[in-house]
Every structure is written in structure tokens, then in C-alpha cells.
Design an enzyme around this catalytic site. Structure first.
Site, PDB file in Angstrom:
ATOM      1  N   HIS A  63       3.009   1.068   0.814  1.00 21.63           N
ATOM      2  CA  HIS A  63       2.887  -0.346   1.181  1.00 21.63           C
ATOM      3  C   HIS A  63       1.565  -0.857   0.584  1.00 21.63           C
ATOM      4  CE1 HIS A  63       2.118  -3.721   3.984  1.00 21.63           C
ATOM      5  NE2 HIS A  63       3.394  -3.660   4.325  1.00 21.63           N
ATOM      6  N   ASP A 123      -0.529   7.136   6.573  1.00 15.58           N
ATOM      7  CA  ASP A 123      -0.111   5.811   7.030  1.00 15.58           C
ATOM      8  C   ASP A 123       1.168   6.019   7.844  1.00 15.58           C
ATOM      9  OD1 ASP A 123       1.093   3.382   7.360  1.00 15.58           O
ATOM     10  OD2 ASP A 123       0.856   2.719   5.295  1.00 15.58           O
ATOM     11  N   GLN A 157       5.311   3.316   9.761  1.00 17.82           N
ATOM     12  CA  GLN A 157       6.775   3.375   9.903  1.00 17.82           C
ATOM     13  C   GLN A 157       7.228   4.713  10.477  1.00 17.82           C
ATOM     14  OE1 GLN A 157       8.690   0.823   9.503  1.00 17.82           O
ATOM     15  NE2 GLN A 157       7.423  -0.574   8.307  1.00 17.82           N
ATOM     16  N   LYS A 210       4.815  -2.448  15.735  1.00 23.34           N
ATOM     17  CA  LYS A 210       6.029  -1.820  15.190  1.00 23.34           C
ATOM     18  C   LYS A 210       6.605  -0.798  16.172  1.00 23.34           C
ATOM     19  CE  LYS A 210       4.525  -2.306  10.381  1.00 23.34           C
ATOM     20  NZ  LYS A 210       5.374  -3.315   9.743  1.00 23.34           N
ATOM     21  N   CYS A 264       6.209  -5.876   0.548  1.00 23.92           N
ATOM     22  CA  CYS A 264       4.829  -5.402   0.297  1.00 23.92           C
ATOM     23  C   CYS A 264       4.826  -4.033  -0.387  1.00 23.92           C
ATOM     24  CB  CYS A 264       4.001  -5.344   1.576  1.00 23.92           C
ATOM     25  SG  CYS A 264       3.752  -6.945   2.328  1.00 23.92           S
TER      26      CYS A 264
HETATM   27  N1  PLP Z   1       2.063   0.610   6.002  1.00 24.96           N
HETATM   28  C1  PLP Z   1       3.388   0.559   6.072  1.00 24.96           C
HETATM   29  C2  PLP Z   1       4.203   1.726   5.611  1.00 24.96           C
HETATM   30  C3  PLP Z   1       4.016  -0.583   6.566  1.00 24.96           C
HETATM   31  O1  PLP Z   1       5.351  -0.649   6.611  1.00 24.96           O
HETATM   32  C4  PLP Z   1       3.218  -1.669   7.004  1.00 24.96           C
HETATM   33  C5  PLP Z   1       3.840  -2.906   7.488  1.00 24.96           C
HETATM   34  O2  PLP Z   1       4.980  -3.198   7.260  1.00 24.96           O
HETATM   35  C6  PLP Z   1       1.835  -1.541   6.926  1.00 24.96           C
HETATM   36  C7  PLP Z   1       1.285  -0.395   6.421  1.00 24.96           C
HETATM   37  C8  PLP Z   1       0.937  -2.647   7.362  1.00 24.96           C
HETATM   38  O3  PLP Z   1       1.048  -2.846   8.738  1.00 24.96           O
HETATM   39  P1  PLP Z   1       0.269  -4.055   9.411  1.00 24.96           P
HETATM   40  O4  PLP Z   1       0.749  -5.303   8.748  1.00 24.96           O
HETATM   41  O5  PLP Z   1       0.647  -3.969  10.851  1.00 24.96           O
HETATM   42  O6  PLP Z   1      -1.175  -3.827   9.169  1.00 24.96           O
END
Ligand code: PLP
Length: 420
Positions: free
Chosen positions: A137, A214, A217, A240, A378
Site C-alpha cells: 500500500h 504492515d 489487512q 479496519k 493506494c
Molecule cells: N496498509 C495497508 C495494507 C492498507 O490496506 C491500508 C489501508 O487501506 C493502510 C496501510 C493504511 O491504513 P490507514 O489509512 O488506516 O492509515
């Protein structure tokens, strides 16, 4: 170490989810969208909230709210106790050794920025590399790029296969003396690929390279235990995992956090302030400048309690069933292409339809009361890897049913017949 593939696909003895009760816990599930009962298939972007979380948030503002760690009066003590209790709940949820290893942030993005600026940036030298993967992401790409640019360092990305899995041989060959950090998603927000993070951590540590996972998900779909995972850092967002927006979590090993300077200045992080010099407080407060989202953190603890009550085995078994049904149905639609075919997958299915823009697919599904995500999610580098600018994505939460998946498939069949 946990075998994630087994975790997700075979769930011997997993107690079944009481789906009616789960759905009844979410007020929005009784609502309509475009005049139809809501079929919410966008939990990957943000999940819906159970009444327990909504009520806890509102109750906190009604009766328990004051600023924390400052007041000697009872209300402030109560708010502080609730905030501290939520931190311990996160610690238990992640299997962290100490509550001090849990830092509250605004979201996953801020947690990654914290590590990029406070942990990595002071160490970076020209020529250093930060190893990422092609399926990241943007939140797990751009923060590293920004700190790398300041020092003549660079980000490099481990390629993925056509199936949408990490090329582990490439990872092994790319990691080396120049690598100063490895950051990778546990679960891809586009492909749903579950990466072998425990193995990745082992490989990285064999080269003395620290790892950030990270888990944005992952935490809502797979069992997490940071002690056995051994990652140096792990980040996720409450929104999430059925909690409020505005709260994120960074887990960091104590030895790292202790050695890291504050990355934002302000109240709450200091020991003694003089105009000549300031000394900083203990972890994790050193990284939590200013008034946090107190009610949100409390509601995050409630969300984790609620989610924990379902049982991760039951959640994973239910979502594996939805995934299998979704893949079966979508693969049968002519002109529809599912991105990737990873052996271990959870949470999301992304797809394209010949002749249709992803936004058009999303808009047409909306008319049938079906919420999906369309665009690049993203993850532009990942889409380019597949020669695409974007895709449509259906993602699952605990409240989704086989009827939701069938509604999606039926709607897509109609769309393809008419426009595909
Ligand atoms: N990393 C992953 C794999 C994501 O899917 C997302 C959001 O969709 C993020 C990071 C960023 O999350 P946030 O917008 O809550 O900071």
C-alpha cells in the site's frame, strides 16, 4: 512458528460464527443503499462498527470523558484508567510482552511514518536500501521514500509472481549489507495474498535487518502473536477491525522504542522542559505528543474485546468460505479477470471486466445496493505489475453472508451480459 497457510485454509474444530447475531450487532446492516438492502463488500477500506463499539464511544463522552494523565480529579482518573486499560487490551490482543511496547497513533500510516522518522532516518547513509515489496500500500512505500531521499538512500521492491505471491528467491537475493530495513504487508489489500511474514522476519534477521510488518489487512483476518512472529515493529488501524477511525497502533520491541527519539514535539512526551533543553519521558508516551483520541482509544479496546469474543478461528473459517464461494463464482463470469491466484488468500478479491472501467463497475453495483471499492486502492505499483491502472475490489468482513457474495456475482453476471 505459526503456519499461516494452515491457519487460514484448514480450521479443524473452529466453532461456527453465529452469523445472525453478528449481523444484528451492526445497525447499518439493517439499512438500505440505493433503495436496496446493503451488501457491504468494502471492509478492506474500512469496516462497519458494531453497536457495542458505537455505544461505548458515546457513553464515554457522556459520563467518563476528561483529558488523561493530567487531572487529579476522579473523572480524569477514570478516563486515564480507561485509556490505560485499552492499551493493555491491545497488548494482549497482539501478544506483546509489555504494554510499553504499544504506541497509539492516528492510523497505520502514522505508525509507519513514526518508524521511518524516529527509528530509521537517523541511521540512514547514502547507498542504503529499504526493502519493500511490489504489493505494498502507498502508506508502506511513501514514508520510506521520503526519509530515503533525504540521505541518498533508496527503496527497492521485491517482485511478485503472476499468481500474486512474493518471489521469495528474489527476496533472499536482494537482502544484503546495504539493506537497512525491510517493510512488508502481511496481507495484500488488493490481492488478499497472505505473505509468509514469519519466514520473512527470519530471513531478514539472519542479515541483521529489522522488519516492520504492515498488519492493516491482517489483524481482522488472521491470528496475530508478535512474540512468535518476532517482527521488530507491527502496525494496524482500529477502523479496519470494527473500531473507530482516528486510532492506530504501533507495536515496537522495547529495545528499539527505548533507543528512539521522539518524532513529534509537544505536551505529554516530556520529562523536563527548559528553553535551553528538554528531556523526554518514557516509552510509549514519548511518541504520543498532544491529546490523543481518548474516546477512540477506549472504543478500540471495546472493539478488540468484541472481535476477540467471536474467536479468530470462527472468523477465519467463515471468511475462507466466503472467499472460496466468491472465487468460484467470479471465475465463471466470462470476461471477468481475478487478479492473482495466491495459494493463501484472505479478505479481498480484486478483478477487472473486459471493456468496463472499474469505476463504472462500482457505480453499477451501487445501483444494486452493493458497495465495493474501485480504483488503484493506494497500490499503483502493484496494479502496474499487472499492466493495469486500477481494478474493482470486493472485500469481506465478519458480517458478510453467502447471499452477499451471490448478490455480487448475480449483479456482475447481469452487468457483463449487458455491457461486457
Ligand atoms: N496498509 C495497508 C495494507 C492498507 O490496506 C491500508 C489501508 O487501506 C493502510 C496501510 C493504511 O491504513 P490507514 O489509512 O488506516 O492509515
Amino acid at each position: 512458528m505459526t503456519d499461516m497457510a494452515t491457519d487460514i485454509r484448514e480450521r479443524p474444530g473452529a466453532a461456527a460464527l453465529d452469523l445472525d447475531a453478528v449481523r444484528a450487532a451492526f445497525p447499518v446492516m439493517a439499512d438500505t443503499m440505493s433503495g436496496r438492502p446493503i451488501v457491504f463488500l468494502d471492509s478492506g477500506a474500512s469496516s462497519q462498527k458494531p453497536e457495542a463499539v458505537i455505544a461505548a464511544h458515546a457513553e464515554f463522552y457522556r459520563h467518563d470523558y476528561a483529558n488523561i494523565h493530567r487531572g487529579v480529579y476522579e473523572l480524569s482518573q477514570r478516563a486515564s484508567d480507561a485509556f490505560d486499560a485499552a492499551r493493555r487490551k491491545v497488548q494482549t490482543f497482539l501478544g506483546a510482552a509489555e504494554w510499553r511496547e504499544i504506541v497509539f497513533t492516528r492510523n497505520t500510516t502514522e505508525a509507519i511514518n513514526l518508524v521511518a522518522w524516529s527509528f530509521l532516518e537517523p541511521k540512514l547513509q547514502p547507498g542504503d536500501e529499504i526493502l519493500l515489496t511490489t504489493m505494498e500500500h502507498h502508506s508502506n512505500i511513501v514514508p520510506w521514500q521520503i526519509v530515503a531521499m533525504r540521505h541518498g538512500a533508496k527503496v527497492v521492491s521485491v517482485p511478485i509472481t503472476d499468481a500474486g505471491e512474493l518471489d521469495m528467491d528474489a527476496l533472499r537475493s536482494m537482502i544484503g549489507p546495504r539493506t537497512k530495513m525491510l517493510a512488508c504487508s502481511w496481507v495484500s489489500n488488493v490481492l488478499g495474498t497472505v505473505n509468509p511474514v514469519a519466514e520473512i522476519v527470519q530471513i531478514a534477521h539472519g542479515h541483521g535487518v529489522p522488519v516492520l510488518v504492515d498488519a492493516a489487512q491482517a489483524v481482522q483476518h488472521v491470528a496475530v502473536d508478535v512474540a512468535s512472529l518476532d517482527a521488530d515493529f507491527l502496525a494496524f488501524s482500529a477502523h479496519k477491525i470494527y473500531g473507530p477511525s482516528g486510532v492506530g497502533v504501533l507495536y515496537g520491541k522495547r529495545e528499539h522504542l527505548e533507543a528512539m527519539p521522539p518524532w513529534q514535539g509537544g505536551g505529554g512526551i516530556v520529562d523536563r522542559v527548559e528553553f535551553e533543553k528538554t528531556t523526554f519521558g518514557e516509552i510509549p508516551f514519548r511518541f504520543e505528543a498532544g491529546t490523543p483520541d481518548i474516546a477512540g482509544v477506549h472504543a478500540t479496546g471495546v472493539a478488540l474485546d468484541w472481535f476477540g469474543g467471536l474467536g479468530i478461528d470462527a472468523v477465519a473459517a467463515h471468511e475462507a468460505d466466503l472467499m472460496a464461494q466468491g472465487l468460484r463464482a467470479l471465475h465463471q463470469i466470462p470476461g471477468l479477470h481475478v487478479l492473482g491466484a495466491p495459494a493463501c488468500r484472505t479478505g479481498a478479491i480484486s478483478f477487472t471486466v473486459n471493456g468496463l472501467h472499474p469505476s463504472d463497475i462500482g457505480a453499477m453495483l451501487d445501483l444494486d445496493g452493493i458497495a465495493i471499492r474501485s480504483g488503484h486502492h493506494c497500490a499503483q505499483p502493484l496494479h502496474r505489475r499487472f499492466g493495469l491502472e486500477g481494478s474493482a475490489r470486493a472485500s469481506f468482513g465478519v458480517y458478510n453472508t453467502n447471499s452477499d457474495v451471490e448478490a455480487l456475482a448475480e449483479s456482475l453476471r447481469r452487468i457483463v451480459r449487458k455491457y461486457g
